[in-house]
Design a protein around this motif. Structure first.
Motif, PDB file in Angstrom:
ATOM      1  N   ILE A  77       8.259  -9.611  -2.475  1.00  0.00           N
ATOM      2  CA  ILE A  77       8.820  -8.491  -3.239  1.00  0.00           C
ATOM      3  C   ILE A  77       8.191  -8.444  -4.618  1.00  0.00           C
ATOM      4  CG2 ILE A  77      10.931  -7.515  -4.242  1.00  0.00           C
ATOM      5  CD1 ILE A  77      12.448  -8.862  -1.870  1.00  0.00           C
ATOM      6  N   ALA A  78       7.996  -9.611  -5.233  1.00  0.00           N
ATOM      7  CA  ALA A  78       7.374  -9.670  -6.555  1.00  0.00           C
ATOM      8  C   ALA A  78       5.974  -9.064  -6.511  1.00  0.00           C
ATOM      9  CB  ALA A  78       7.317 -11.114  -7.054  1.00  0.00           C
ATOM     10  N   ARG A  79       5.216  -9.372  -5.464  1.00  0.00           N
ATOM     11  CA  ARG A  79       3.862  -8.791  -5.330  1.00  0.00           C
ATOM     12  C   ARG A  79       3.933  -7.281  -5.089  1.00  0.00           C
ATOM     13  NH1 ARG A  79       2.920 -13.585  -2.528  1.00  0.00           N
ATOM     14  NH2 ARG A  79       3.201 -12.582  -0.509  1.00  0.00           N
ATOM     15  N   MET A  80       4.871  -6.854  -4.260  1.00  0.00           N
ATOM     16  CA  MET A  80       5.001  -5.428  -3.949  1.00  0.00           C
ATOM     17  C   MET A  80       5.357  -4.606  -5.182  1.00  0.00           C
ATOM     18  SD  MET A  80       7.074  -5.206  -0.424  1.00  0.00           S
ATOM     19  CE  MET A  80       7.084  -6.675   0.561  1.00  0.00           C
ATOM     20  N   LEU A  81       6.293  -5.135  -5.974  1.00  0.00           N
ATOM     21  CA  LEU A  81       6.773  -4.398  -7.142  1.00  0.00           C
ATOM     22  C   LEU A  81       5.986  -4.721  -8.401  1.00  0.00           C
ATOM     23  CD1 LEU A  81      10.632  -4.682  -6.567  1.00  0.00           C
ATOM     24  CD2 LEU A  81       9.089  -2.855  -5.853  1.00  0.00           C
ATOM     25  N   ASP A  82       5.081  -5.691  -8.286  1.00  0.00           N
ATOM     26  CA  ASP A  82       4.238  -6.112  -9.405  1.00  0.00           C
ATOM     27  C   ASP A  82       5.080  -6.565 -10.599  1.00  0.00           C
ATOM     28  OD1 ASP A  82       1.774  -6.679 -10.555  1.00  0.00           O
ATOM     29  OD2 ASP A  82       1.612  -4.698 -11.490  1.00  0.00           O
ATOM     30  N   VAL A  83       6.046  -7.450 -10.300  1.00  0.00           N
ATOM     31  CA  VAL A  83       6.901  -8.053 -11.323  1.00  0.00           C
ATOM     32  C   VAL A  83       7.000  -9.550 -11.030  1.00  0.00           C
ATOM     33  CG1 VAL A  83       8.262  -5.955 -11.750  1.00  0.00           C
ATOM     34  CG2 VAL A  83       9.033  -7.601 -10.040  1.00  0.00           C
ATOM     35  N   PRO A  84       7.379 -10.363 -11.998  1.00  0.00           N
ATOM     36  CA  PRO A  84       7.549 -11.802 -11.759  1.00  0.00           C
ATOM     37  C   PRO A  84       8.685 -12.074 -10.767  1.00  0.00           C
ATOM     38  CG  PRO A  84       7.476 -11.328 -14.120  1.00  0.00           C
ATOM     39  CD  PRO A  84       7.564 -10.013 -13.421  1.00  0.00           C
ATOM     40  N   PRO A  85       8.593 -13.184 -10.021  1.00  0.00           N
ATOM     41  CA  PRO A  85       9.664 -13.521  -9.062  1.00  0.00           C
ATOM     42  C   PRO A  85      11.032 -13.655  -9.724  1.00  0.00           C
ATOM     43  CG  PRO A  85       7.725 -14.873  -8.645  1.00  0.00           C
ATOM     44  CD  PRO A  85       7.455 -14.113  -9.916  1.00  0.00           C
ATOM     45  N   ALA A 140       2.916  14.022  -9.312  1.00  0.00           N
ATOM     46  CA  ALA A 140       3.870  15.128  -9.173  1.00  0.00           C
ATOM     47  C   ALA A 140       4.496  15.490 -10.515  1.00  0.00           C
ATOM     48  CB  ALA A 140       4.949  14.761  -8.164  1.00  0.00           C
ATOM     49  N   VAL A 141       4.695  14.511 -11.349  1.00  0.00           N
ATOM     50  CA  VAL A 141       5.279  14.770 -12.670  1.00  0.00           C
ATOM     51  C   VAL A 141       4.330  15.611 -13.504  1.00  0.00           C
ATOM     52  CG1 VAL A 141       5.967  13.675 -14.831  1.00  0.00           C
ATOM     53  CG2 VAL A 141       6.729  12.732 -12.660  1.00  0.00           C
ATOM     54  N   ARG A 142       3.037  15.356 -13.373  1.00  0.00           N
ATOM     55  CA  ARG A 142       2.045  16.101 -14.144  1.00  0.00           C
ATOM     56  C   ARG A 142       1.876  17.529 -13.658  1.00  0.00           C
ATOM     57  NH1 ARG A 142      -2.007  11.380 -13.377  1.00  0.00           N
ATOM     58  NH2 ARG A 142      -1.042   9.827 -14.717  1.00  0.00           N
ATOM     59  N   ASP A 143       2.149  17.754 -12.389  1.00  0.00           N
ATOM     60  CA  ASP A 143       1.925  19.068 -11.801  1.00  0.00           C
ATOM     61  C   ASP A 143       3.188  19.533 -11.089  1.00  0.00           C
ATOM     62  OD1 ASP A 143       0.575  21.348 -10.962  1.00  0.00           O
ATOM     63  OD2 ASP A 143      -0.187  20.381  -9.143  1.00  0.00           O
ATOM     64  N   PRO A 144       4.222  19.938 -11.848  1.00  0.00           N
ATOM     65  CA  PRO A 144       5.480  20.328 -11.215  1.00  0.00           C
ATOM     66  C   PRO A 144       5.325  21.588 -10.358  1.00  0.00           C
ATOM     67  CG  PRO A 144       5.540  20.805 -13.565  1.00  0.00           C
ATOM     68  CD  PRO A 144       4.249  20.089 -13.295  1.00  0.00           C
ATOM     69  N   ILE A 164       0.842  -1.204   0.000  1.00  0.00           N
ATOM     70  CA  ILE A 164       0.000   0.000   0.000  1.00  0.00           C
ATOM     71  C   ILE A 164       0.872   1.247   0.000  1.00  0.00           C
ATOM     72  CG2 ILE A 164      -1.629   1.372   1.374  1.00  0.00           C
ATOM     73  CD1 ILE A 164      -2.869  -1.292   2.284  1.00  0.00           C
ATOM     74  N   LEU A 165       1.881   1.262   0.856  1.00  0.00           N
ATOM     75  CA  LEU A 165       2.785   2.410   0.943  1.00  0.00           C
ATOM     76  C   LEU A 165       3.541   2.617  -0.366  1.00  0.00           C
ATOM     77  CD1 LEU A 165       4.088   4.593   2.735  1.00  0.00           C
ATOM     78  CD2 LEU A 165       5.752   2.879   3.430  1.00  0.00           C
ATOM     79  N   HIS A 166       4.037   1.525  -0.934  1.00  0.00           N
ATOM     80  CA  HIS A 166       4.786   1.601  -2.193  1.00  0.00           C
ATOM     81  C   HIS A 166       3.899   2.128  -3.322  1.00  0.00           C
ATOM     82  CE1 HIS A 166       7.705   0.540  -5.249  1.00  0.00           C
ATOM     83  NE2 HIS A 166       6.760  -0.131  -5.891  1.00  0.00           N
ATOM     84  N   ASN A 167       2.702   1.586  -3.452  1.00  0.00           N
ATOM     85  CA  ASN A 167       1.794   2.027  -4.510  1.00  0.00           C
ATOM     86  C   ASN A 167       1.361   3.478  -4.315  1.00  0.00           C
ATOM     87  OD1 ASN A 167       1.938  -0.413  -5.833  1.00  0.00           O
ATOM     88  ND2 ASN A 167       0.140  -1.249  -4.822  1.00  0.00           N
ATOM     89  N   THR A 168       1.158   3.887  -3.086  1.00  0.00           N
ATOM     90  CA  THR A 168       0.810   5.279  -2.806  1.00  0.00           C
ATOM     91  C   THR A 168       1.947   6.203  -3.222  1.00  0.00           C
ATOM     92  OG1 THR A 168      -0.576   4.610  -0.960  1.00  0.00           O
ATOM     93  CG2 THR A 168       0.149   6.905  -0.988  1.00  0.00           C
ATOM     94  N   PHE A 169       3.173   5.797  -2.909  1.00  0.00           N
ATOM     95  CA  PHE A 169       4.339   6.578  -3.320  1.00  0.00           C
ATOM     96  C   PHE A 169       4.397   6.712  -4.834  1.00  0.00           C
ATOM     97  CE2 PHE A 169       8.691   6.288  -4.985  1.00  0.00           C
ATOM     98  CZ  PHE A 169       9.178   7.514  -4.581  1.00  0.00           C
ATOM     99  N   LEU A 170       4.225   5.582  -5.539  1.00  0.00           N
ATOM    100  CA  LEU A 170       4.276   5.624  -7.006  1.00  0.00           C
ATOM    101  C   LEU A 170       3.173   6.506  -7.585  1.00  0.00           C
ATOM    102  CD1 LEU A 170       5.136   1.926  -7.886  1.00  0.00           C
ATOM    103  CD2 LEU A 170       6.657   3.900  -7.887  1.00  0.00           C
TER     104      LEU A 170
END
Length: 136
Positions: A95-103, A35-39, A23-29
């Motif tokens: 980690i794979a679930r957190m980063l949404d990438v394959p193990p 932030a990129v859209r609204d500098p 949750i924290l990681h996805n919120t950060f992303l």
């Protein structure tokens, strides 16, 4: 707040720490994408000093200067994977679930990240320090 709001989505018997970290990681992303859209012009030093948690400050003070520089020099994807595995001690699957990438991608990033850390630290070591590097 998100964890409380979506508590019904937490699967009993799974790793709560990993779920909260996701949750924290996805919120950060998400915040980073917005932030990129609204500098906005900001004082980065003030933000950095205010945003640093006490845990981050403690880790930075205890990490060797060369090790911290090597970690900071890693590309983001490798730094995340190595940090989550070696410092936070999450499993590859978590980690794979957190980063949404394959193990397999997680294992590759950790391996390559560790190799980059090693290369950076070997280059930073003084030639007369008596260290002998054995690569395997």
């Amino acid at each position: 707040m998100k964890a409380v709001r979506f508590a019904d989505r937490f699967a009993s018997g799974t790793n709560l720490k990993a779920w909260l970290h996701t949750i924290l990681h996805n919120t950060f992303l998400n915040q980073r994408r917005h932030a990129v859209r609204d500098p906005v012009a900001i004082d980065s030093e003030a933000v950095e000093s205010a945003a640093a948690s006490s845990e981050d400050l403690m880790l930075r003070r205890t990490l060797d200067v060369d090790l911290q520089a090597a970690i900071d020099a890693l590309p983001e994807a490798f730094r995340q994977a190595v940090w989550l595995r070696d410092v936070e001690e999450f499993s590859y699957a978590e980690i794979a679930r957190m980063l949404d990438v394959p193990p397999g991608t997680v294992m590759s990033r950790i391996s390559r990240g560790r190799r980059l850390l090693d290369d950076h630290l070997v280059k930073a070591a003084p030639p007369t320090c008596g260290l002998r590097v054995v690569r395997g």
